[in-house]
Design an enzyme around this catalytic site. Structure first.
Site, short mmCIF file in Angstrom:
data_model
loop_
_atom_site.label_atom_id
_atom_site.label_comp_id
_atom_site.label_asym_id
_atom_site.label_seq_id
_atom_site.Cartn_x
_atom_site.Cartn_y
_atom_site.Cartn_z
N LYS A 65 104.79 78.58 43.67
CA LYS A 65 103.46 77.98 43.40
C LYS A 65 103.11 78.06 41.92
O LYS A 65 102.75 77.05 41.31
CB LYS A 65 102.40 78.72 44.21
CG LYS A 65 100.98 78.38 43.80
CD LYS A 65 99.96 79.25 44.47
CE LYS A 65 99.53 80.46 43.68
NZ LYS A 65 98.62 80.21 42.55
N ASN A 66 103.21 79.25 41.37
CA ASN A 66 102.74 79.44 39.99
C ASN A 66 103.60 78.69 38.98
O ASN A 66 103.20 78.55 37.83
CB ASN A 66 102.71 80.93 39.63
CG ASN A 66 101.51 81.62 40.25
OD1 ASN A 66 100.65 80.98 40.83
ND2 ASN A 66 101.47 82.94 40.13
N ARG A 76 92.55 77.98 39.29
CA ARG A 76 92.61 78.31 37.87
C ARG A 76 93.75 77.58 37.17
O ARG A 76 93.65 77.24 35.99
CB ARG A 76 92.77 79.81 37.69
CG ARG A 76 92.88 80.19 36.22
CD ARG A 76 92.80 81.68 36.01
NE ARG A 76 93.18 82.05 34.66
CZ ARG A 76 92.34 82.23 33.66
NH1 ARG A 76 91.05 82.03 33.84
NH2 ARG A 76 92.77 82.58 32.47
N ASP A 128 90.99 82.56 41.97
CA ASP A 128 90.85 83.78 42.74
C ASP A 128 89.78 84.72 42.20
O ASP A 128 89.56 84.80 41.00
CB ASP A 128 92.18 84.54 42.72
CG ASP A 128 93.25 83.77 43.42
OD1 ASP A 128 92.93 83.10 44.40
OD2 ASP A 128 94.41 83.85 42.99
N ASP A 187 100.61 90.59 41.23
CA ASP A 187 100.45 89.81 42.46
C ASP A 187 101.05 90.51 43.68
O ASP A 187 100.78 90.10 44.81
CB ASP A 187 101.07 88.41 42.30
CG ASP A 187 100.21 87.51 41.43
OD1 ASP A 187 99.07 87.89 41.12
OD2 ASP A 187 100.68 86.42 41.06
N VAL A 246 96.34 94.60 34.94
CA VAL A 246 96.26 93.17 34.58
C VAL A 246 94.94 92.54 35.04
O VAL A 246 94.26 91.89 34.25
CB VAL A 246 97.48 92.40 35.14
CG1 VAL A 246 97.43 90.94 34.70
CG2 VAL A 246 98.78 93.04 34.67
C1 UD1 Z 1 99.04 83.96 36.18
C2 UD1 Z 1 99.26 83.77 37.65
C3 UD1 Z 1 98.74 84.97 38.44
C4 UD1 Z 1 99.36 86.23 37.91
C5 UD1 Z 1 99.16 86.34 36.40
C6 UD1 Z 1 99.87 87.55 35.80
C7 UD1 Z 1 99.11 81.39 37.92
C8 UD1 Z 1 98.35 80.24 38.47
N1 UD1 Z 1 98.56 82.57 38.09
O1 UD1 Z 1 97.63 84.01 35.97
O2 UD1 Z 1 99.07 84.79 39.82
O3 UD1 Z 1 98.74 87.33 38.55
O4 UD1 Z 1 99.67 85.18 35.75
O5 UD1 Z 1 101.22 87.53 36.13
O6 UD1 Z 1 100.20 81.25 37.38
N2 UD1 Z 1 93.20 86.89 29.72
C9 UD1 Z 1 92.20 86.92 28.78
N3 UD1 Z 1 92.09 85.84 27.93
C10 UD1 Z 1 92.92 84.77 27.99
C11 UD1 Z 1 93.93 84.75 28.97
C12 UD1 Z 1 94.05 85.83 29.83
O7 UD1 Z 1 91.45 87.87 28.69
O8 UD1 Z 1 92.77 83.83 27.18
C13 UD1 Z 1 93.35 88.05 30.62
C14 UD1 Z 1 93.04 87.74 32.06
O9 UD1 Z 1 91.68 87.85 32.34
C15 UD1 Z 1 93.85 88.80 32.77
C16 UD1 Z 1 95.07 88.99 31.88
O10 UD1 Z 1 94.71 88.46 30.61
O11 UD1 Z 1 93.14 90.01 32.84
C17 UD1 Z 1 96.32 88.29 32.37
O12 UD1 Z 1 96.08 86.91 32.49
P1 UD1 Z 1 97.24 85.82 32.48
O13 UD1 Z 1 98.56 86.51 32.22
O14 UD1 Z 1 96.83 84.74 31.56
O15 UD1 Z 1 97.25 85.33 33.96
P2 UD1 Z 1 97.03 83.86 34.51
O16 UD1 Z 1 97.85 82.89 33.73
O17 UD1 Z 1 95.56 83.61 34.68
#
Ligand code: UD1
Length: 422
Positions: A22-23, A92, A116, A304, A326
């Site tokens: 999915k991701n 998201r 989520d 996850d 995370v």
């Molecule tokens: C993706 C996955 C999710 C997985 C995560 C970490 C998808 C759709 N989702 O989420 O299932 O759990 O990677 O492996 O692919 N953050 C900030 N600022 C930003 C970007 C991120 O503060 O600009 C923070 C987020 O709030 C979070 C952390 O960084 O606490 C990790 O986020 P990120 O690695 O970006 O995860 P996603 O891409 O949202």
């Protein structure tokens, strides 16, 4: 309103197949916007999030056709550049269209995403990175609005190896003028697969699988065909399920090399893991032993799979410490698990789990995809009946979850109609 009704006590045994992730596939779908013409993706899971992304692309002017597990995306010369709130709030991953739209159209307006309920998921690194590439980017009236006649390569240092920010910057920079370096980039297999897809489109990217990605911008990309990498989180879910139910599951298509940390934890808990070229097998005899887990960006333990490991520890012999680094709000799931009798105490990033021999069935609610899957697994090791509500979350990420569980010997059914809780 649909729910899973799980009768506990079954030992899961047999074979299960893992489809594309999915991701990853959602990002490949968004990335197809970078090239005019028809891109074909194979091994596309039949899940709700893929349907949402398909609709989002259609509204941007693309044609999206599904034939079995293949999806074809025909991208017009001039796609739209606005992604509306009613779709984006449901997922998201919609934010992934931001980079390609900015690169292709010179402007993009994407509603701030929902998705989520697992914590504040900022976009500050996405915004700061795009600004480094010369864009104006700001949040206006609930939308992230970005403009740039043509992005220009730059050095970008991420504060945290964010998967989403790495993807946005990759997708924006492949068509930028000059060289972009993304330092402290995420190293998830998701990023490597996205890079390989982009390379097949004609992009120039170096440093795949490392924390420094170098992108040499090109003027044009061409459509391609790509097989989506198998879902390591789904594979990991089945691996934990085997361990949890003292079962024996062959996970066909699962890539053990993408789950080293998780499988190592399961072995510590007492499981036997056997690898083969077409998947891996997890066998478990006796009650699992408690095992500490610390979530971290890849190759650390995946956040996850944290709810599944917490569930395993809830019925394990001994006490464990789970540390979530995370997503801070993932502990919402703990409130549900304690409804099943689990002995869990949280404090900041940590949860202390004291294993008990068996959970006890109760009605519970899924707040996100992974929590939903973990609650179903918890129901398998609970006495009596567990009803998992709000299972649309599970549908977002797991294709045919209940059917696969039944094929492995579980007593699980999907019920729809009026919710007896209301
Ligand atoms: C993706 C996955 C999710 C997985 C995560 C970490 C998808 C759709 N989702 O989420 O299932 O759990 O990677 O492996 O692919 N953050 C900030 N600022 C930003 C970007 C991120 O503060 O600009 C923070 C987020 O709030 C979070 C952390 O960084 O606490 C990790 O986020 P990120 O690695 O970006 O995860 P996603 O891409 O949202």
């Amino acid at each position: 309103m649909e729910r899973f009704v799980v009768v506990g006590g079954a030992r899961l045994a047999g074979e299960v197949s893992v489809t594309g992730a999915k991701n990853i596939v959602l990002k490949l779908m968004a990335a197809s916007l970078l090239a005019v013409g028809t891109t074909t993706l194979t091994e596309v899971p039949d899940i709700l999030d893929v349907a949402i992304m398909s609709e989002l692309l259609r509204r941007l002017g693309c044609r999206v056709d599904r034939d079995g597990s293949n999806v074809q995306i025909a991208v017009p010369e001039r796609p739209g550049h606005e992604a509306d709130y009613d779709l984006v709030r449901r997922m998201r991953a919609s934010i992934t269209v931001l980079g390609p739209l900015l690169a292709r159209c010179g402007e993009a307006k994407v509603a701030l995403p929902g998705g989520d309920a697992i914590g504040s998921r900022g976009l500050d690194m996405h915004i700061a990175g795009l600004q480094r590439l010369g864009a104006t980017a700001a949040i206006e009236h609930g939308y992230l609005v970005a403009t740039a006649p043509r992005l220009t390569g730059a050095q970008v240092w991420l504060d945290f190896p964010s998967v989403g920010a790495t993807e946005t910057l990759l997708l924006a920079s492949v068509l930028a003028k000059g060289t972009t370096t993304i330092d402290n980039a995420a190293r998830e297999p998701d990023i490597v697969d996205l890079c390989e897809f982009l390379l097949a489109m004609g992009a120039q990217i170096g440093g795949l699988g490392t924390s420094t990605l170098q992108v040499e911008g090109v003027d044009v990309l061409t459509p391609t065909s790509h097989r989506t990498l198998p879902d390591r989180i789904v594979a990991g879910t089945w691996a934990v399920a085997a361990c949890l139910t003292q079962g024996d599951i062959f996970i066909r298509g699962g890539r053990a090399e993408h789950l080293e940390n998780t499988l190592d934890k399961l072995v510590t808990a007492g499981a036997v893991v056997t690898r083969s070229p077409d998947g891996f097998r997890v066998q478990m005899q006796g009650r699992p032993r408690a095992v500490d887990v610390v979530t971290l960006p890849y190759p650390g333990f995946p956040t996850d799979l944290q709810p599944m490991m917490l569930t395993l520890n809830a019925i394990a012999e001994g006490t464990s410490m789970i540390t979530e680094n995370v997503f801070e709000a993932r502990w919402m799931f703990v409130n549900e698990l304690t409804r099943l009798g689990a002995d869990v105490r949280t404090d900041g990033h940590h949860a202390v789990v004291r294993g008990i021999p068996q959970l006890s069935g109760a009605p519970v609610t899924a707040h996100d995809i992974r929590a939903g899957a973990a609650l179903v697994l918890a129901g398998l090791v609970a006495d009596g009946v567990t009803e998992v509500h709000d299972i649309h979350h599970v549908d977002r990420g797991y294709e045919g979850f209940a059917d696969a569980l039944v094929a492995l010997g579980a007593d699980v059914r999907r019920e729809s109609g009026p919710d007896p809780l209301f």
